[in-house]
Design an enzyme around this catalytic site. Structure first.
Site, PDB file in Angstrom:
ATOM      1  N   GLY A   6      41.423  40.491  42.079  1.00  0.00           N
ATOM      2  CA  GLY A   6      40.029  40.661  41.673  1.00  0.00           C
ATOM      3  C   GLY A   6      39.818  41.954  40.915  1.00  0.00           C
ATOM      4  N   ARG A  64      45.536  35.353  38.702  1.00  0.00           N
ATOM      5  CA  ARG A  64      46.359  35.038  39.862  1.00  0.00           C
ATOM      6  C   ARG A  64      47.489  34.129  39.398  1.00  0.00           C
ATOM      7  NH1 ARG A  64      43.390  37.163  43.910  1.00  0.00           N
ATOM      8  NH2 ARG A  64      41.130  37.199  43.625  1.00  0.00           N
ATOM      9  N   ASP A  88      45.857  43.920  48.373  1.00  0.00           N
ATOM     10  CA  ASP A  88      47.008  43.575  49.213  1.00  0.00           C
ATOM     11  C   ASP A  88      47.853  42.447  48.630  1.00  0.00           C
ATOM     12  OD1 ASP A  88      45.146  41.603  49.646  1.00  0.00           O
ATOM     13  OD2 ASP A  88      45.100  41.801  51.815  1.00  0.00           O
ATOM     14  N   THR A  90      40.381  47.540  44.572  1.00  0.00           N
ATOM     15  CA  THR A  90      39.641  46.437  45.184  1.00  0.00           C
ATOM     16  C   THR A  90      38.308  46.948  45.688  1.00  0.00           C
ATOM     17  OG1 THR A  90      39.559  44.896  47.062  1.00  0.00           O
ATOM     18  CG2 THR A  90      40.947  46.835  47.321  1.00  0.00           C
ATOM     19  N   ASP A 143      36.680  45.885  48.154  1.00  0.00           N
ATOM     20  CA  ASP A 143      36.499  45.652  49.589  1.00  0.00           C
ATOM     21  C   ASP A 143      36.826  46.857  50.466  1.00  0.00           C
ATOM     22  OD1 ASP A 143      35.645  43.019  49.303  1.00  0.00           O
ATOM     23  OD2 ASP A 143      37.691  42.254  49.246  1.00  0.00           O
ATOM     24  N   ASP A 178      39.547  47.640  51.894  1.00  0.00           N
ATOM     25  CA  ASP A 178      40.257  47.164  53.079  1.00  0.00           C
ATOM     26  C   ASP A 178      41.750  47.478  53.055  1.00  0.00           C
ATOM     27  OD1 ASP A 178      40.854  45.504  50.968  1.00  0.00           O
ATOM     28  OD2 ASP A 178      40.574  43.627  52.066  1.00  0.00           O
ATOM     29  N   ARG A 186      35.024  39.153  52.482  1.00  0.00           N
ATOM     30  CA  ARG A 186      35.537  37.990  53.209  1.00  0.00           C
ATOM     31  C   ARG A 186      36.183  38.404  54.528  1.00  0.00           C
ATOM     32  NH1 ARG A 186      38.624  36.324  49.565  1.00  0.00           N
ATOM     33  NH2 ARG A 186      40.611  37.060  50.383  1.00  0.00           N
TER      34      ARG A 186
END
Length: 323
Positions: A11, A72, A103, A126, A128, A130, A172
């Site tokens: 992303g 992707r 990741d 990213t 996120d 995370d 997510r």
């Protein structure tokens, strides 16, 4: 090391262009040829690799998205695809890679290094936040501020009509965007995958707000919450209550776009420089991140597998400030 290549994968995130810029100019500063790979691993397989100069990255630090594009690649998940990618890199005499992504990107880079020995250093790109091994990821701060701007505007209309708004933000598997934008936006409730918040608890908090004569309420929902997305949760609350004027807003991919904040530009620049310097120092299969304002290198395996929990203090902040 004479030639390195940089690519973005997964992303997109605001600040990726700033990272590309830092990689290109750090390589040139160290008298290393630098190449850009278009569309991530898919472009690597297809040989979409081109030489980059300092002027190639002029006037991009303020742009969202990625000038190298992203994609992707199902083919890269196969050994045959990775072998073809390696052959393309060898055709261009590439000695090392800088991978900007999350990741999934690091997982591919880790396997690629194990199979073919291609030195790779990652940069955490990213929204996120995370990724273990860095306090913040490239794009996260911008995404939070984008969500916060929307929440502020939603609060205006919610207050005007005495409404309850359920606002869904990205996340997510991670609630970082939700918790930070929720605290910054004064949300009464924040629902994240890391903690369990039941429908009964949501209803109780909203009813307390009505008793305290609150004119509006905001509920922030991370898309991966265990109770469902914002639309699902709002429907459950509506079925179990009466008298609440409930609306739902899903912010979606607006959070990925836009000009990166100063924090994201600086983080991207620091990790981009760190990635090239890491390659020059012989590092591989690691991610360049920033912890406690210091540049650090974390093995891909840890960055991928280790958990990065939301601090309990942030969860407590929502509870205390929602009264």
């Amino acid at each position: 090391m004479k030639r390195v290549a940089v690519f973005t994968s997964g992303g997109d995130a605001p600040g990726m262009n700033a990272c590309i810029r830092a990689v290109v100019r750090t390589a040139i500063y160290n008298n290393i040829e630098v190449y850009g790979i278009m569309r991530g691993y898919e472009g690597m397989i297809k040989g979409r690799i081109h030489r980059m100069e300092s002027k190639s990255v002029s006037n991009i630090i303020q742009q969202g998205g990625t000038i190298l594009k992203s994609a992707r690649s199902a083919e890269f998940r196969t050994y045959e695809g990775r072998k073809q990618a390696y052959q393309q890199l060898k055709h261009f005499d590439i000695d090392g890679l800088v991978a900007v992504g999350g990741d999934g990107t690091f997982t591919g880079a880790k396997v690629f290094h194990e199979e073919f020995g291609m030195p790779t250093v990652g940069c955490p790109g990213t929204i996120d936040n995370d990724i273990y091994g860095t306090d913040y990821t490239i794009g996260y701060d911008t995404a939070v501020n984008t969500a916060l701007e929307a929440i502020d505007k939603i609060r205006d209309t919610a207050d005007s009509h005495n409404r309850v708004f359920f606002v869904e933000v990205m996340g997510r598997d991670s609630g970082y965007i939700a918790i930070q934008s929720g605290i910054g936006g004064g949300a009464e409730i924040v629902m994240v995958p890391e903690t369990e918040t039941t429908i009964a608890q949501v209803i109780e908090t909203l009813q307390k707000g009505r008793l305290n004569h609150k004119s509006s309420s905001i509920v922030i929902v991370a898309e991966g919450d265990e109770e469902g997305n914002a639309t699902d949760i709002a429907a459950k609350v509506m079925d179990a209550t009466e008298g609440l004027d409930i609306k739902v807003t899903t912010l979606g991919h607006i959070q990925r776009g836009g000009s990166p904040t100063a924090q994201d530009r600086i983080l991207a620049s620091r990790t981009g420089i760190g990635a090239v310097e890491g390659l020059l120092a012989g590092k591989s299969s690691v991610m360049a991140g920033v912890k406690n304002n210091k540049l650090v290198y974390t093995p891909f395996e840890d960055a991928i597998d280790k958990n990065k929990p939301i601090e309990d203090e942030l969860i407590k902040l929502v509870d205390v400030l929602s009264i």
